[in-house]
Design a protein around this motif. Sequence first.
Motif, PDB file in Angstrom:
ATOM      1  N   GLY A  36      -0.778   7.616  34.857  1.00 11.24           N
ATOM      2  CA  GLY A  36       0.457   7.810  34.772  1.00 11.24           C
ATOM      3  C   GLY A  36       0.698   8.892  35.690  1.00 11.24           C
ATOM      4  N   ALA A  37       2.081   9.387  35.535  1.00 10.10           N
ATOM      5  CA  ALA A  37       2.516  10.520  36.374  1.00 10.10           C
ATOM      6  C   ALA A  37       1.559  11.741  36.729  1.00 10.10           C
ATOM      7  CB  ALA A  37       4.131  10.965  36.246  1.00 10.10           C
ATOM      8  N   GLN A  38       1.002  12.086  35.609  1.00  6.57           N
ATOM      9  CA  GLN A  38       0.219  13.226  35.761  1.00  6.57           C
ATOM     10  C   GLN A  38      -1.115  13.021  36.667  1.00  6.57           C
ATOM     11  OE1 GLN A  38       1.419  11.966  32.857  1.00  6.57           O
ATOM     12  NE2 GLN A  38       2.155  13.495  31.536  1.00  6.57           N
ATOM     13  N   VAL A  39      -1.608  11.964  36.522  1.00  4.88           N
ATOM     14  CA  VAL A  39      -2.893  11.566  37.456  1.00  4.88           C
ATOM     15  C   VAL A  39      -2.205  11.297  38.879  1.00  4.88           C
ATOM     16  CG1 VAL A  39      -4.491   9.627  37.850  1.00  4.88           C
ATOM     17  CG2 VAL A  39      -4.036  10.565  35.452  1.00  4.88           C
ATOM     18  N   GLN A 141       9.515   6.878  37.825  1.00  3.58           N
ATOM     19  CA  GLN A 141       8.587   5.511  37.375  1.00  3.58           C
ATOM     20  C   GLN A 141       9.446   4.449  36.826  1.00  3.58           C
ATOM     21  OE1 GLN A 141       5.325   6.838  34.903  1.00  3.58           O
ATOM     22  NE2 GLN A 141       5.702   9.204  35.316  1.00  3.58           N
ATOM     23  N   ILE A 142       9.120   3.192  37.314  1.00  2.00           N
ATOM     24  CA  ILE A 142       9.730   1.886  36.928  1.00  2.00           C
ATOM     25  C   ILE A 142       8.578   1.339  36.334  1.00  2.00           C
ATOM     26  CG2 ILE A 142      11.115   0.232  37.699  1.00  2.00           C
ATOM     27  CD1 ILE A 142      11.877   1.957  40.281  1.00  2.00           C
ATOM     28  N   TYR A 143       9.081   0.775  35.206  1.00  2.00           N
ATOM     29  CA  TYR A 143       8.039  -0.113  34.234  1.00  2.00           C
ATOM     30  C   TYR A 143       8.617  -1.401  34.147  1.00  2.00           C
ATOM     31  CZ  TYR A 143       5.876   4.015  33.066  1.00  2.00           C
ATOM     32  OH  TYR A 143       5.119   5.224  33.094  1.00  2.00           O
ATOM     33  N   THR A 151       6.100   8.002  25.995  1.00  2.00           N
ATOM     34  CA  THR A 151       6.759   8.834  25.631  1.00  2.00           C
ATOM     35  C   THR A 151       6.295   9.975  25.242  1.00  2.00           C
ATOM     36  OG1 THR A 151       7.302   7.732  23.632  1.00  2.00           O
ATOM     37  CG2 THR A 151       8.678   7.061  25.031  1.00  2.00           C
ATOM     38  N   GLU A 152       5.053  10.192  24.994  1.00  2.00           N
ATOM     39  CA  GLU A 152       4.546  11.239  24.465  1.00  2.00           C
ATOM     40  C   GLU A 152       3.878  12.010  25.528  1.00  2.00           C
ATOM     41  OE1 GLU A 152       1.699  10.209  21.117  1.00  2.00           O
ATOM     42  OE2 GLU A 152       3.575   9.155  20.118  1.00  2.00           O
ATOM     43  N   ASP A 153       3.213  13.332  25.514  1.00  2.00           N
ATOM     44  CA  ASP A 153       2.674  14.054  26.518  1.00  2.00           C
ATOM     45  C   ASP A 153       3.257  14.058  27.847  1.00  2.00           C
ATOM     46  OD1 ASP A 153       0.693  14.664  24.545  1.00  2.00           O
ATOM     47  OD2 ASP A 153      -0.198  12.841  24.956  1.00  2.00           O
ATOM     48  N   SER A 158      10.077  16.614  32.327  1.00  2.00           N
ATOM     49  CA  SER A 158      10.581  15.211  32.337  1.00  2.00           C
ATOM     50  C   SER A 158      11.908  14.790  31.684  1.00  2.00           C
ATOM     51  CB  SER A 158       9.418  14.634  31.709  1.00  2.00           C
ATOM     52  OG  SER A 158       8.218  14.675  32.155  1.00  2.00           O
ATOM     53  N   ILE A 159      12.311  13.767  32.259  1.00  2.00           N
ATOM     54  CA  ILE A 159      13.760  13.110  31.771  1.00  2.00           C
ATOM     55  C   ILE A 159      13.210  11.744  31.564  1.00  2.00           C
ATOM     56  CG2 ILE A 159      16.046  12.751  32.157  1.00  2.00           C
ATOM     57  CD1 ILE A 159      16.175  15.211  33.990  1.00  2.00           C
ATOM     58  N   LEU A 160      13.495  11.216  30.308  1.00  2.00           N
ATOM     59  CA  LEU A 160      13.274   9.857  30.273  1.00  2.00           C
ATOM     60  C   LEU A 160      14.711   9.245  30.209  1.00  2.00           C
ATOM     61  CD1 LEU A 160      11.196   7.480  29.780  1.00  2.00           C
ATOM     62  CD2 LEU A 160      11.379   8.121  27.451  1.00  2.00           C
ATOM     63  N   VAL A 161      14.947   8.395  31.242  1.00  2.00           N
ATOM     64  CA  VAL A 161      16.162   7.755  31.143  1.00  2.00           C
ATOM     65  C   VAL A 161      16.836   6.854  30.156  1.00  2.00           C
ATOM     66  CG1 VAL A 161      17.761   6.660  32.426  1.00  2.00           C
ATOM     67  CG2 VAL A 161      16.196   8.027  33.692  1.00  2.00           C
ATOM     68  N   SER A 162      15.777   6.032  29.918  1.00  2.00           N
ATOM     69  CA  SER A 162      16.078   5.005  28.718  1.00  2.00           C
ATOM     70  C   SER A 162      14.988   4.121  28.674  1.00  2.00           C
ATOM     71  CB  SER A 162      17.512   4.329  28.730  1.00  2.00           C
ATOM     72  OG  SER A 162      17.647   3.451  27.753  1.00  2.00           O
ATOM     73  N   PRO A 163      14.433   3.863  27.281  1.00  2.00           N
ATOM     74  CA  PRO A 163      13.421   2.958  27.397  1.00  2.00           C
ATOM     75  C   PRO A 163      14.039   1.545  27.124  1.00  2.00           C
ATOM     76  CG  PRO A 163      13.590   3.976  25.256  1.00  2.00           C
ATOM     77  CD  PRO A 163      14.467   4.809  26.032  1.00  2.00           C
ATOM     78  N   ASP A 164      15.443   1.475  27.167  1.00  2.00           N
ATOM     79  CA  ASP A 164      16.234   0.275  26.871  1.00  2.00           C
ATOM     80  C   ASP A 164      16.983   0.065  28.032  1.00  2.00           C
ATOM     81  OD1 ASP A 164      17.693  -1.855  26.144  1.00  2.00           O
ATOM     82  OD2 ASP A 164      18.547  -0.950  24.498  1.00  2.00           O
ATOM     83  N   VAL A 165      16.358  -0.441  29.015  1.00  2.00           N
ATOM     84  CA  VAL A 165      16.876  -0.829  30.347  1.00  2.00           C
ATOM     85  C   VAL A 165      18.344  -1.414  30.328  1.00  2.00           C
ATOM     86  CG1 VAL A 165      16.603  -1.871  32.470  1.00  2.00           C
ATOM     87  CG2 VAL A 165      14.810  -0.851  31.461  1.00  2.00           C
TER      88      VAL A 165
END
Length: 181
Positions: A36-39, A141-143, A151-153, A158-165
């Motif tokens: 992930g992003a941290q790595v 990050q694009i999934y 969504t944890e840690d 961090s800003i999580l735009v939306s899990p519902d694209v």
Amino acid sequence: SSGINAEYGVASCFDDDYKDITNFYMLVQGSRAGYGAQVIAAEHDKLVELQFDVFQNLNSTNEGRATWEDLKLAIQQQIEQKPISLSEYSAELNGQIFSSTRDFSRKQKMVAALEEVTADDFLSFYQAYLMGSHMRKISSQIYGKDDVIPTEDLPEDSILVSPDVATYRDANLRSGFAEDD
């Protein structure tokens, strides 16, 4: 891709100018779990430090300092290269007209500044702005539809735009994009 873990898949680096500010980009693409992003951020920091060591070692040799002067000359020649066509010249002038500075003597100023800059100046800049406290990083990050979105840690900023694209797309993009997948 020196210094990048081969598990990621694809990595590339490039620079781009936006409103007279040069931005450096490092793109990493892959889909393995646990990367992930941290790595990626930690690997990025290692790569930046390794490259600094390479530059520092080059600067400590006569051959490295000669290479620095050769690079400056090549950059100067690239800056001073005349447009090949009227269209290219027009694009160059339009670029200055629509830039924030409207500085038509920018090329001459760049050459003058390049003549003055030393390898030690470059190393100081690199250390302060590409790996120091002034460094700025953005991780996007694009999934895919089958990926699990973490969504944890998440890091503090961090800003999580939306899990519902679909919801995000419909709320934020103009209607012509609503049918895109």
